[in-house]
Design a protein around this motif. Structure first.
Motif, short mmCIF file in Angstrom:
data_model
loop_
_atom_site.label_atom_id
_atom_site.label_comp_id
_atom_site.label_asym_id
_atom_site.label_seq_id
_atom_site.Cartn_x
_atom_site.Cartn_y
_atom_site.Cartn_z
N VAL A 54 49.04 -8.66 22.07
CA VAL A 54 50.03 -7.79 22.04
C VAL A 54 50.98 -7.78 20.83
O VAL A 54 50.83 -8.65 19.85
CB VAL A 54 51.06 -8.46 23.26
CG1 VAL A 54 50.40 -8.12 24.71
CG2 VAL A 54 51.46 -9.74 23.23
N ALA A 55 51.42 -6.66 20.52
CA ALA A 55 52.27 -6.44 19.56
C ALA A 55 53.76 -7.06 19.34
O ALA A 55 54.43 -7.18 18.51
CB ALA A 55 52.49 -4.92 19.34
N VAL A 60 58.38 3.68 24.76
CA VAL A 60 59.42 4.48 25.61
C VAL A 60 59.00 4.45 27.08
O VAL A 60 59.69 4.72 27.89
CB VAL A 60 59.50 5.77 24.98
CG1 VAL A 60 58.03 6.52 25.20
CG2 VAL A 60 60.54 6.52 25.60
N GLN A 61 57.47 4.33 27.32
CA GLN A 61 57.10 4.23 28.59
C GLN A 61 57.59 2.81 29.45
O GLN A 61 57.13 2.74 30.65
CB GLN A 61 55.47 4.26 28.49
CG GLN A 61 55.01 4.97 27.48
CD GLN A 61 55.05 6.63 27.83
OE1 GLN A 61 55.23 6.78 29.05
NE2 GLN A 61 54.83 7.45 26.71
N GLY A 62 57.90 2.02 28.40
CA GLY A 62 58.06 0.68 29.15
C GLY A 62 56.98 -0.29 29.11
O GLY A 62 57.01 -1.35 29.84
N GLU A 63 55.71 0.19 28.51
CA GLU A 63 54.81 -0.70 28.60
C GLU A 63 54.73 -1.56 27.35
O GLU A 63 55.20 -1.22 26.34
CB GLU A 63 53.50 0.28 28.38
CG GLU A 63 53.31 1.11 29.54
CD GLU A 63 52.24 2.18 28.91
OE1 GLU A 63 51.61 2.80 29.93
OE2 GLU A 63 51.98 2.41 27.60
N GLU A 64 54.35 -2.85 27.59
CA GLU A 64 54.11 -3.73 26.40
C GLU A 64 53.12 -3.33 25.59
O GLU A 64 52.06 -2.91 25.78
CB GLU A 64 53.57 -5.27 27.04
CG GLU A 64 53.67 -6.43 26.08
CD GLU A 64 53.14 -7.72 26.62
OE1 GLU A 64 52.37 -7.75 27.49
OE2 GLU A 64 53.85 -8.30 26.23
N GLN A 65 53.27 -2.96 24.43
CA GLN A 65 52.32 -2.55 23.20
C GLN A 65 51.23 -3.56 22.89
O GLN A 65 51.65 -4.74 22.32
CB GLN A 65 52.97 -1.87 21.97
CG GLN A 65 53.94 -0.56 22.33
CD GLN A 65 54.39 -0.15 21.05
OE1 GLN A 65 55.31 -1.01 20.68
NE2 GLN A 65 54.34 0.89 20.93
N LYS A 66 49.93 -3.23 22.69
CA LYS A 66 48.97 -4.11 22.17
C LYS A 66 49.04 -3.58 20.69
O LYS A 66 49.58 -2.60 20.23
CB LYS A 66 47.82 -3.41 22.49
CG LYS A 66 47.57 -3.62 24.17
CD LYS A 66 47.25 -5.05 24.63
CE LYS A 66 47.10 -4.82 25.81
NZ LYS A 66 46.37 -6.25 26.66
N GLY A 117 43.72 3.53 27.36
CA GLY A 117 43.07 2.31 28.16
C GLY A 117 43.34 1.07 27.52
O GLY A 117 42.29 0.24 27.44
N SER A 118 44.37 0.94 26.91
CA SER A 118 44.76 -0.18 26.11
C SER A 118 44.75 -1.63 26.64
O SER A 118 44.51 -2.60 26.13
CB SER A 118 45.76 -0.19 25.08
OG SER A 118 46.91 0.37 25.72
N SER A 119 44.81 -1.45 28.04
CA SER A 119 44.63 -2.47 28.80
C SER A 119 43.19 -3.27 28.85
O SER A 119 43.12 -4.44 29.21
CB SER A 119 45.02 -2.60 30.38
OG SER A 119 44.11 -1.53 30.84
N ASN A 120 42.55 -2.53 28.43
CA ASN A 120 40.99 -2.84 28.28
C ASN A 120 40.68 -3.58 26.89
O ASN A 120 39.56 -4.03 26.60
CB ASN A 120 39.96 -1.71 28.44
CG ASN A 120 39.93 -1.43 30.24
OD1 ASN A 120 40.22 -2.20 30.79
ND2 ASN A 120 39.83 -0.39 30.23
#
Ligand code: AHG
Ligand code: MN
Ligand code: MN
Ligand code: MN
Length: 335
Positions: A54-55, A60-66, A117-120
């Protein structure tokens, strides 16, 4: 495969000649291709380059950025090597639009999901980049969101890069769909999948089945019927796939048919759905339709949705035409 190779560059120049273009679009695509090659390189290096994990920031989506979400976004943002024939950019990873200063002739707007698909990414499953190209409306300001809020039917091109067992770039400019595979030895995308088309029928569906408890009745009915197989009303057995990278699902559907569903459900309806209209649903809808498939919200053609926000979410049903139409009929019966 005969040794005659057509590179993506050849293809774009042929398109430019066919359309009598000025070269602005070719310049924009050249930058996009370069960005995708760079992202492919960074994705392939993975842990060796410290690119996983993770970064430490949220988008802005409220997602934790990779880390690779941020790196891929930076690569797109700074790819403007040719004095930019695009006037502005919008990205999943940026709240506001980014006007490209000093754009040579700034005819186009570029929207992109830099890493889909960054959760992958940390578990080495295929990820991709998605892009959509619109014209800058006459007299519009490329620094304002309004210029970008155009329905999918206004796209002049759309495509994706798939960083999988091989890196591919799939592109439509409104004249069919063509797939190119990156030959790392020469650093060029070569035409390997000319004129990609989707079968109207399929035996394969893709949905995140863990969300069943939230589904609306038409979706529940459709999936239940598929799961009943030969003994049920569909009188054939179905298979299920779920990669959690939209690019990988769409590519599989382009290659062997299928239907992909990320429907609105009782849990995500508050946000309008999960997937983003401007840089996921619309570009993929353009590609799918150009390949003979269909793409809807379940209740209407995806590319006719009039956007109201840059990061607007929509329900997505796309793929083999007869299956998408069946789901549309179930929604109509239910409503
Ligand atoms: P992104 O990584 O760009 O945020 O997109 C992920 C999307 C899409 O690629 C995929 O189909 C979907 O999210 C997966 O959702 P679930 O994790 O809920 O299955
Ligand atoms: Mn994301
Ligand atoms: Mn995405
Ligand atoms: Mn993304």
């Amino acid at each position: 495969m005969p040794y005659k190779r057509i590179t993506l560059t050849h293809f774009l120049l042929q398109e430019q000649r066919r359309l009598g273009g000025s070269g602005s679009f070719t310049a924009l695509m050249t930058d996009i291709v370069f960005a995708c090659k760079m992202i492919s390189h960074e994705v392939n290096r993975g842990a060796l380059a410290g690119n996983l994990g993770v970064a430490g920031s949220e988008n802005v989506q409220g997602e934790e950025q990779k880390k690779l979400d941020v790196l891929a976004n930076d690569i797109f943002l700074h790819m403007n090597a040719l004095g930019g024939s695009y006037a502005g950019m919008a990205s999943e990873e940026m709240e506001d639009v980014h006007a490209v200063h000093g754009a040579a002739d700034g005819k186009y707007l570029l929207l992109f999901d830099p890493l889909d698909g960054s959760s992958n990414i940390d578990v080495n499953i295929s990820v991709g980049s998605i892009f959509s190209i619109l014209k800058l409306p006459e007299g519009a300001d490329a620094g304002s969101k309004d210029a970008f809020l155009q329905p999918g039917v206004k796209q002049v091109a759309a495509g994706y890069a798939l960083y999988g067992s091989s890196t591919m770039l799939v592109l439509t400019t409104g004249n069919g769909v063509n797939g190119f595979t990156l030959d790392n030895n020469v650093g060029m995308f070569l035409l390997t999948h000319p004129d990609m088309t989707i079968s109207a029928d399929t035996k394969e569906f893709a949905i995140n089945a863990s969300r069943e408890r939230f589904w609306e009745p038409p979706v529940k009915r459709y999936i239940d019927e598929c799961r009943q197989g030969k003994e049920g009303p569909r009188a054939k057995d179905f298979n299920m796939r779920w990669v959690a990278s939209m690019v990988a699902e769409v590519h599989r559907i382009l290659c062997r048919g299928g239907v992909f569903l990320y429907p609105a459900d009782s849990e995500n309806i508050k946000k309008g759905g999960k997937l983003r209209l401007m840089y996921e649903a619309n570009p993929m809808a353009f590609i799918i339709e150009q390949a003979g498939g269909a793409a809807t919200t379940g209740r209407g053609r995806m590319m006719e949705v009039q956007p109201t926000g840059l990061h607007q979410r929509v329900p997505v049903i796309l793929g083999s035409k007869n299956e998408v139409e069946r789901l549309g009929a179930y929604h109509a019966e239910y409503d």
